[in-house]
Design a protein around this motif. Structure first.
Motif, mmCIF file in Angstrom:
data_model
loop_
_atom_site.group_PDB
_atom_site.id
_atom_site.type_symbol
_atom_site.label_atom_id
_atom_site.label_comp_id
_atom_site.label_asym_id
_atom_site.label_seq_id
_atom_site.Cartn_x
_atom_site.Cartn_y
_atom_site.Cartn_z
ATOM 1 N N ALA A 70 -4.704 8.399 7.927
ATOM 2 C CA ALA A 70 -5.449 8.373 6.497
ATOM 3 C C ALA A 70 -4.650 7.479 5.529
ATOM 4 N N ARG A 71 -3.234 7.962 5.427
ATOM 5 C CA ARG A 71 -2.378 7.151 4.426
ATOM 6 C C ARG A 71 -2.316 5.808 4.778
ATOM 7 N N LYS A 72 -2.004 5.691 6.210
ATOM 8 C CA LYS A 72 -1.621 4.023 6.612
ATOM 9 C C LYS A 72 -3.015 3.352 6.461
ATOM 10 N N GLN A 73 -4.125 3.932 6.689
ATOM 11 C CA GLN A 73 -5.491 3.154 6.388
ATOM 12 C C GLN A 73 -5.571 2.994 4.982
ATOM 13 N N SER A 74 -5.380 3.976 4.137
ATOM 14 C CA SER A 74 -5.295 3.776 2.374
ATOM 15 C C SER A 74 -4.468 2.673 2.234
ATOM 16 N N ASP A 75 -3.175 2.702 2.710
ATOM 17 C CA ASP A 75 -2.311 1.704 2.335
ATOM 18 C C ASP A 75 -2.800 0.190 2.701
ATOM 19 N N LEU A 76 -3.284 0.229 3.969
ATOM 20 C CA LEU A 76 -3.942 -1.129 4.453
ATOM 21 C C LEU A 76 -4.898 -1.559 3.618
ATOM 22 N N GLN A 77 -5.652 -0.396 3.110
ATOM 23 C CA GLN A 77 -6.945 -1.060 2.369
ATOM 24 C C GLN A 77 -6.225 -1.359 0.903
ATOM 25 N N LYS A 78 -5.334 -0.903 0.347
ATOM 26 C CA LYS A 78 -4.762 -1.234 -0.769
ATOM 27 C C LYS A 78 -4.123 -2.686 -0.800
ATOM 28 N N GLU A 79 -3.540 -2.914 0.258
ATOM 29 C CA GLU A 79 -2.891 -4.185 0.545
ATOM 30 C C GLU A 79 -4.060 -5.175 0.898
ATOM 31 N N ASN A 80 -5.029 -4.790 1.660
ATOM 32 C CA ASN A 80 -6.110 -5.756 1.725
ATOM 33 C C ASN A 80 -6.620 -6.093 0.433
ATOM 34 N N ALA A 81 -6.923 -5.123 -0.494
ATOM 35 C CA ALA A 81 -7.744 -5.541 -1.595
ATOM 36 C C ALA A 81 -6.810 -6.241 -2.535
ATOM 37 N N SER A 82 -5.266 -6.103 -2.279
ATOM 38 C CA SER A 82 -4.374 -6.725 -3.214
ATOM 39 C C SER A 82 -4.463 -8.110 -2.705
ATOM 40 N N LEU A 83 -4.233 -8.352 -1.362
ATOM 41 C CA LEU A 83 -4.355 -9.799 -0.910
ATOM 42 C C LEU A 83 -5.734 -10.500 -1.108
ATOM 43 N N THR A 84 -6.748 -9.927 -1.141
ATOM 44 C CA THR A 84 -8.107 -10.294 -1.394
ATOM 45 C C THR A 84 -8.261 -10.777 -2.823
ATOM 46 N N SER A 85 -7.545 -9.849 -3.608
ATOM 47 C CA SER A 85 -7.399 -10.350 -5.117
ATOM 48 C C SER A 85 -6.654 -11.469 -5.373
ATOM 49 N N GLY A 86 -5.583 -11.519 -4.547
ATOM 50 C CA GLY A 86 -4.444 -12.777 -4.803
ATOM 51 C C GLY A 86 -5.403 -13.893 -4.166
ATOM 52 N N ILE A 87 -5.998 -14.060 -3.143
ATOM 53 C CA ILE A 87 -6.664 -15.035 -2.497
ATOM 54 C C ILE A 87 -7.687 -15.582 -3.572
ATOM 55 N N GLN A 88 -8.620 -14.444 -3.994
ATOM 56 C CA GLN A 88 -9.526 -14.867 -5.177
ATOM 57 C C GLN A 88 -9.057 -15.566 -6.330
ATOM 58 N N ASN A 89 -7.971 -15.003 -6.965
ATOM 59 C CA ASN A 89 -7.001 -15.751 -8.087
ATOM 60 C C ASN A 89 -6.697 -17.182 -7.640
ATOM 61 N N TYR A 90 -6.216 -17.143 -6.237
ATOM 62 C CA TYR A 90 -5.751 -18.529 -5.908
ATOM 63 C C TYR A 90 -6.872 -19.641 -5.650
ATOM 64 N N VAL A 91 -7.893 -18.978 -5.216
ATOM 65 C CA VAL A 91 -9.381 -19.927 -4.993
ATOM 66 C C VAL A 91 -9.725 -20.263 -6.587
#
Length: 114
Positions: free
Chosen positions: A6-27
């Protein structure tokens, strides 16, 4: 194990959200850059048009100045020529006056002798 997963999944979701936010900022940055580039291209186009108009106006003014200068030179040459002619005519008139005065002086002298 479930907690670790669950912690790994939570960390992956946070990382995914961070990457998505970064991509949105880049776009968003890319979109703004494209808009700014279009604005700059429009500005360059307008400045190019303005520069071309200025060049055409400058050429027209230079041509007009050249024409006026040529006309002035022609007028000046014509005036100089006329002045020279008038000076020649004045010289002829002076010489004629001297001759007339001489003739009149001789006539007066002859008349006085009679």
């Amino acid at each position: 194990k479930q907690e670790s997963s669950a912690r790994k999944q939570s960390d992956l979701q946070k990382e995914n959200a961070s990457l998505t936010s970064g991509i949105q900022n880049y776009v968003q940055c890319l979109t703004e850059t494209e808009e700014n580039t279009r604005k700059l291209e429009d500005d360059v186009h307008q400045l190019t048009l303005s520069l071309n108009q200025s060049r055409e106006e400058n050429k027209r003014l230079n041509d007009e100045h050249k024409k006026m200068k040529e006309e002035y030179q022609q007028d000046h040459n014509q005036f100089a020529s006329s002045l020279e002619e008038m000076q020649k005519e004045n010289q002829i008139l002076r010489e004629s006056r001297v001759e007339v005065e001489r003739y009149l002086t001789e006539r007066i002298s002859l008349l006085e002798k009679q």
